[in-house]
Design a protein around this motif. Structure first.
Motif, PDB file in Angstrom:
ATOM      1  N   ARG A   5     -11.837  10.776 -26.299  1.00  0.00           N
ATOM      2  CA  ARG A   5     -10.866  10.211 -25.367  1.00  0.00           C
ATOM      3  C   ARG A   5     -11.291   8.824 -24.888  1.00  0.00           C
ATOM      4  N   ALA A   6     -12.574   8.653 -24.574  1.00  0.00           N
ATOM      5  CA  ALA A   6     -13.046   7.366 -24.062  1.00  0.00           C
ATOM      6  C   ALA A   6     -13.008   6.268 -25.109  1.00  0.00           C
ATOM      7  N   GLY A   7     -13.094   6.648 -26.376  1.00  0.00           N
ATOM      8  CA  GLY A   7     -13.161   5.644 -27.434  1.00  0.00           C
ATOM      9  C   GLY A   7     -11.863   5.402 -28.163  1.00  0.00           C
ATOM     10  N   PHE A   8     -10.760   5.980 -27.665  1.00  0.00           N
ATOM     11  CA  PHE A   8      -9.475   5.857 -28.348  1.00  0.00           C
ATOM     12  C   PHE A   8      -8.545   4.967 -27.533  1.00  0.00           C
ATOM     13  N   LEU A   9      -8.039   3.902 -28.168  1.00  0.00           N
ATOM     14  CA  LEU A   9      -7.175   2.960 -27.460  1.00  0.00           C
ATOM     15  C   LEU A   9      -5.757   3.478 -27.295  1.00  0.00           C
ATOM     16  N   GLY A  10      -5.362   4.412 -28.130  1.00  0.00           N
ATOM     17  CA  GLY A  10      -4.003   4.932 -28.061  1.00  0.00           C
ATOM     18  C   GLY A  10      -3.860   5.986 -26.975  1.00  0.00           C
ATOM     19  N   PRO A  11      -2.686   6.598 -26.880  1.00  0.00           N
ATOM     20  CA  PRO A  11      -2.425   7.627 -25.873  1.00  0.00           C
ATOM     21  C   PRO A  11      -3.016   8.968 -26.276  1.00  0.00           C
ATOM     22  N   PHE A  12      -4.333   9.122 -26.129  1.00  0.00           N
ATOM     23  CA  PHE A  12      -5.032  10.369 -26.446  1.00  0.00           C
ATOM     24  C   PHE A  12      -4.448  11.478 -25.584  1.00  0.00           C
ATOM     25  N   SER A  13      -3.847  12.483 -26.212  1.00  0.00           N
ATOM     26  CA  SER A  13      -3.207  13.547 -25.444  1.00  0.00           C
ATOM     27  C   SER A  13      -3.174  14.812 -26.266  1.00  0.00           C
ATOM     28  N   GLU A  14      -3.544  15.940 -25.641  1.00  0.00           N
ATOM     29  CA  GLU A  14      -3.490  17.230 -26.298  1.00  0.00           C
ATOM     30  C   GLU A  14      -2.225  17.998 -25.929  1.00  0.00           C
ATOM     31  N   ASP A  15      -1.318  17.345 -25.187  1.00  0.00           N
ATOM     32  CA  ASP A  15      -0.025  17.954 -24.913  1.00  0.00           C
ATOM     33  C   ASP A  15       0.790  18.016 -26.200  1.00  0.00           C
ATOM     34  N   VAL A  16       1.765  18.897 -26.244  1.00  0.00           N
ATOM     35  CA  VAL A  16       2.602  19.009 -27.437  1.00  0.00           C
ATOM     36  C   VAL A  16       3.348  17.706 -27.652  1.00  0.00           C
ATOM     37  N   ALA A  17       3.229  17.165 -28.863  1.00  0.00           N
ATOM     38  CA  ALA A  17       3.832  15.874 -29.174  1.00  0.00           C
ATOM     39  C   ALA A  17       5.346  15.984 -29.265  1.00  0.00           C
ATOM     40  N   ARG A  49      -3.175  21.483 -31.469  1.00  0.00           N
ATOM     41  CA  ARG A  49      -2.655  21.600 -30.104  1.00  0.00           C
ATOM     42  C   ARG A  49      -1.478  20.668 -29.893  1.00  0.00           C
ATOM     43  N   ARG A  50      -1.545  19.437 -30.458  1.00  0.00           N
ATOM     44  CA  ARG A  50      -0.416  18.507 -30.351  1.00  0.00           C
ATOM     45  C   ARG A  50       0.829  19.050 -31.044  1.00  0.00           C
ATOM     46  N   ASN A  51       0.624  19.884 -32.036  1.00  0.00           N
ATOM     47  CA  ASN A  51       1.757  20.482 -32.750  1.00  0.00           C
ATOM     48  C   ASN A  51       2.196  21.802 -32.129  1.00  0.00           C
ATOM     49  N   GLY A  52       1.604  22.162 -31.000  1.00  0.00           N
ATOM     50  CA  GLY A  52       2.005  23.369 -30.294  1.00  0.00           C
ATOM     51  C   GLY A  52       1.478  24.652 -30.889  1.00  0.00           C
ATOM     52  N   ILE A  53       0.397  24.561 -31.680  1.00  0.00           N
ATOM     53  CA  ILE A  53      -0.168  25.738 -32.341  1.00  0.00           C
ATOM     54  C   ILE A  53      -1.339  26.262 -31.522  1.00  0.00           C
ATOM     55  N   THR A  54      -1.308  27.532 -31.188  1.00  0.00           N
ATOM     56  CA  THR A  54      -2.385  28.150 -30.405  1.00  0.00           C
ATOM     57  C   THR A  54      -3.167  29.179 -31.203  1.00  0.00           C
ATOM     58  N   ALA A  55      -2.657  29.596 -32.351  1.00  0.00           N
ATOM     59  CA  ALA A  55      -3.320  30.612 -33.169  1.00  0.00           C
ATOM     60  C   ALA A  55      -4.549  30.026 -33.854  1.00  0.00           C
ATOM     61  N   PRO A  56      -5.583  30.845 -34.106  1.00  0.00           N
ATOM     62  CA  PRO A  56      -6.752  30.361 -34.846  1.00  0.00           C
ATOM     63  C   PRO A  56      -6.380  30.072 -36.289  1.00  0.00           C
ATOM     64  N   PRO A  57      -7.182  29.277 -36.978  1.00  0.00           N
ATOM     65  CA  PRO A  57      -6.831  28.918 -38.357  1.00  0.00           C
ATOM     66  C   PRO A  57      -7.040  30.065 -39.333  1.00  0.00           C
ATOM     67  N   MET A  58      -6.267  30.022 -40.417  1.00  0.00           N
ATOM     68  CA  MET A  58      -6.483  30.909 -41.549  1.00  0.00           C
ATOM     69  C   MET A  58      -7.348  30.158 -42.557  1.00  0.00           C
ATOM     70  N   THR A  59      -8.372  30.809 -43.082  1.00  0.00           N
ATOM     71  CA  THR A  59      -9.327  30.119 -43.940  1.00  0.00           C
ATOM     72  C   THR A  59      -9.403  30.775 -45.319  1.00  0.00           C
ATOM     73  N   ARG A  60      -9.758  29.940 -46.290  1.00  0.00           N
ATOM     74  CA  ARG A  60     -10.013  30.459 -47.637  1.00  0.00           C
ATOM     75  C   ARG A  60     -10.888  29.465 -48.384  1.00  0.00           C
ATOM     76  N   MET A  61     -11.682  29.995 -49.328  1.00  0.00           N
ATOM     77  CA  MET A  61     -12.508  29.178 -50.217  1.00  0.00           C
ATOM     78  C   MET A  61     -11.862  29.179 -51.590  1.00  0.00           C
ATOM     79  N   PHE A  62     -11.775  28.001 -52.207  1.00  0.00           N
ATOM     80  CA  PHE A  62     -11.180  27.921 -53.531  1.00  0.00           C
ATOM     81  C   PHE A  62     -12.181  28.373 -54.588  1.00  0.00           C
ATOM     82  N   PRO A  63     -11.707  29.117 -55.596  1.00  0.00           N
ATOM     83  CA  PRO A  63     -12.606  29.519 -56.684  1.00  0.00           C
ATOM     84  C   PRO A  63     -13.030  28.308 -57.505  1.00  0.00           C
ATOM     85  N   THR A  64     -14.172  28.436 -58.141  1.00  0.00           N
ATOM     86  CA  THR A  64     -14.664  27.354 -58.989  1.00  0.00           C
ATOM     87  C   THR A  64     -13.798  27.222 -60.237  1.00  0.00           C
TER      88      THR A  64
END
Length: 292
Positions: free
Chosen positions: A147-159, A209-224
């Motif tokens: 937040r301190a190093g960003f010149l733009g409107p740093f905000s975690e509110d829903v965009a 958070r800016r996109n209004g998502i509160t659920a934890p991420p779904m993860t997966r590893m790609f096969p070689t």
């Protein structure tokens, strides 16, 4: 096609790839290069990977040229010429969209920003300072300033204008630390930037958070994949909820400051992931926005 526009009183240049006469629903992909590059150097740097989107008529691709090799992004502690001269790169991006809209058949509602390193930081600025411009973003080797190093409107509110965001980060990136914090002293001196950055996962959480998502991420590893056993593995963490634009973080395990794809980055930048090439990531963003 090499072109120029006037933006904020400056003549700026860019290169457009794609037939002028094509489907009206084509996307426009705006490509922002890394520090000490220009559009053509970056195009060679990726092996022209994004040109494939123009070859099959899915998109028109515009490679923009920064001012003296850099973009005036939103990091507060920057001292390269684009910042010192207060170059208006937001106005430049808008001017390119307007120019390509006149010269090519595209859908102005389908503008996707793709940025690498300093170019990724420029995408962060566009998302915040020109929220109506982009319909999606792919950001490689860049994490959000705090937040301190960003010149733009740093905000975690829903965009007001949430968009799909895809991030790519290497765990062994020596320039942009995956875990966040300050860049190494030599990188700060070489690239003339400073400040504290969020980690790659925290950057993804910020945009979720800016996109209004509160659920934890779904993860997966790609096969070689065949022939890629010695290349870094990539895994995916996707933040998504019905009715919300998703945010995805692709982590390149052991990867460096590199753009994923078959063309390896110079050795000094570290290892390159291949599981999700850059052109695939752009198509995924378009699909997730319901546009492809």
């Amino acid at each position: 096609m090499r072109s120029t526009v006037t933006a904020a009183g400056r003549t700026r240049s860019f290169t457009v790839v794609g037939d002028a006469d094509g489907p009206e629903d084509r996307a426009l992909v705006l490509v922002f290069h890394g520090s000490r590059q220009n559009g053509e150097i970056h195009r060679r740097f990726t092996g022209g990977a994004l040109d494939h989107l123009a070859d099959d008529g899915r998109a028109v691709v515009a490679y923009l040229d920064g001012h003296r090799g850099n973009w005036n992004d939103a990091r507060a502690e920057s001292s390269f010429p684009a910042r010192l001269e207060q170059v208006d790169d937001v106005a430049f991006a808008r001017a390119v969209v307007d120019s390509v809209l006149r010269s090519h058949r595209i859908d102005p509602r389908r503008v996707i920003g793709v940025g690498y390193s300093n170019g990724g930081q420029m995408i962060f600025r566009l998302i915040h300072d020109a929220p109506d411009l982009l319909a999606g973003a792919v950001i490689v080797a860049a994490t959000m300033p705090d937040r301190a190093g960003f010149l733009g409107p740093f905000s975690e509110d829903v965009a007001e204008h949430p968009i799909p965001v895809t991030l790519v980060a290497g765990t062994a990136d020596r320039i942009v630390p995956y875990k966040g914090g300050r860049m190494a002293w030599w990188a700060r001196a070489l690239f003339k930037v400073g400040g504290v950055a969020l980690s790659a996962p925290a950057t993804a959480e910020y945009f979720a958070r800016r996109n209004g998502i509160t659920a934890p991420p779904m993860t997966r590893m790609f096969p070689t994949s065949p022939g890629t056993r010695r290349r870094p593995r990539m895994d995916e963490a996707t933040y998504c909820e019905p009715g919300h634009s998703p945010v995805t973080l692709y982590t390149v395990r052991g990867g460096g400051h590199a753009i994923p794809g078959p063309k390896k980055a110079p050795g000094v930048l570290g290892r390159t992931g291949v599981d999700r090439p850059i052109e695939t990531l752009v198509l995924e963003v378009l699909a997730r926005d319901g546009s492809a």
